[in-house]
Design a protein around this motif. Structure first.
Motif: not given
Lengths: 235, 128
Positions: B71, B74, B80, B103, B105
């Protein structure tokens, strides 16, 4: 079997109460009534009340956990026992540490093997006169296969992290169960033994119960001797 | 465009064994420039102290967990868009959803092997 025997207890008492003063009551009927009353009160009188029963069950559970921890501590023939770790949770922590160290050694040796293979490859390539190309290719192939095996050993070492995490969960669960059981033993023990305990011991136990009320932090709470002391005062 | 095998990869895990396994597998895959951190807080310091191209992080760690680190990463302007792979024993559906929402990947469940790591890395940074 007399007709009196077929009556309920209250009917038998009513029949006796209805007897006129001076009437002779058969001894058999009196014996039956006394036996029936004794049976009824005997059953209830022998049954411990629920609180007392629960307290004793908890006491047995606490003793079982405590004994199991001691038995674990007394396991001989391994470095775990030699380290004289104080309780089961520490023993499990020690297992995690030992497997981590062992895994580290395995990986150290894998790194050394990789180094030897690389060194061997360079020496073979640098040989003068040069090695036969087919022979060199065969050795290269063997070295690559060995490298693949080393990678598989590294992959297999995943087990240490997985088992370590699971053991840590068991350790936390064990600590919580032990704390809750001990707390209940102290609370019930104070109720059950209130007439037997002197004021100082009762105050000490109340203090122990308060300590057991929240999650135990490292270096705080009760150690093994203190737990033994609580159990010896109450059970 | 080919993947830069010299890309700076940050491996975050509180277990030294797991960091060694991941670093070794990355080496086997041809990567040469790895750095390590033993929890989220140290990783965050490392991220602010140098440039990192890819983050591979455990979930359960003291001080700052992997999801907390994700977090923070990001929310950061610098990182980000940086690939972030979560490697964890937490294979529960809600964990995966939480990581995706934060977020991540890609997501690898332990235990894993070099082939799985390569497959996930390929999805995140392209063929290598």
């Amino acid at each position: 079997m007399s007709s009196f025997e077929n009556l309920s207890l209250s009917q038998r008492i009513a029949a006796l109460e209805a007897a006129e003063h001076g009437d002779m009551i058969p001894a058999e009927q009196v014996r039956e009534l006394v036996a029936a009353v004794k049976e009824m009160f005997g059953q209830e009188g022998d049954k411990p009340n629920t609180t007392e029963k629960l307290y004793h069950e908890l006491g047995e559970l606490a003793k079982f956990i405590n004994n199991a921890k001691k038995e674990l501590h007394e396991v001989k023939g391994s470095s775990i026992a030699e380290e004289h770790l104080p309780n089961a949770a520490n023993q499990l922590d020690a297992i995690v540490n030992m497997t981590e160290q062992a895994t580290g050694r395995i990986m150290d040796e894998c790194d050394r093997l990789t180094m030897f293979h690389n060194d061997l490859r360079e020496r073979l390539i640098a040989m003068d006169p040069p090695l036969d190309p087919d022979g060199l290719a065969g050795v290269e192939d063997a070295i690559n296969q060995a490298a693949t095996s080393i990678t598989h050993i590294f992959e297999a070492c995943n087990f240490q992290d997985i088992t370590g995490q699971r053991v840590q969960k068991v350790v936390r669960a064990l600590q919580e169960i032990e704390r809750q059981v001990l707390r209940m033993v102290v609370v019930f023990g104070l109720l059950e033994n209130k007439d037997k305990l002197d004021a100082e011991t009762a105050a000490e136990l109340q203090e122990d119960a308060a300590l057991l009320n929240g999650p135990q932090l490292s270096g705080q709470g009760l150690d093994q001797d203190e737990i033994d002391s609580i159990l010896s005062k109450l059970l | 465009m080919s993947v830069d095998r010299n890309m700076r990869i940050l491996v975050v895990d509180d277990a030294q064994t797991m960091r060694r396994i991941i670093v070794n597998l990355l080496r086997q895959l041809g990567f040469t420039n790895m750095t390590e951190a033993d929890d989220g807080t140290t990783a965050w310091e490392r991220l602010n102290g140098e440039h990192i191209d890819l983050i591979i992080s455990d979930w359960n760690m003291p001080k700052m967990t992997g999801i907390e680190l994700l977090k923070k990463v990001r929310e950061s302007e610098k990182y980000k868009l940086t690939p972030f792979i979560m490697v964890t024993a937490e294979g529960k559906r809600e964990n995966v959803i939480a990581a995706v929402q934060a977020g991540v990947s890609n997501y690898i469940v332990k235990p894993f092997n070099a082939a799985t790591l390569k497959e996930k890395m390929t999805k995140v940074i392209g063929m290598f």
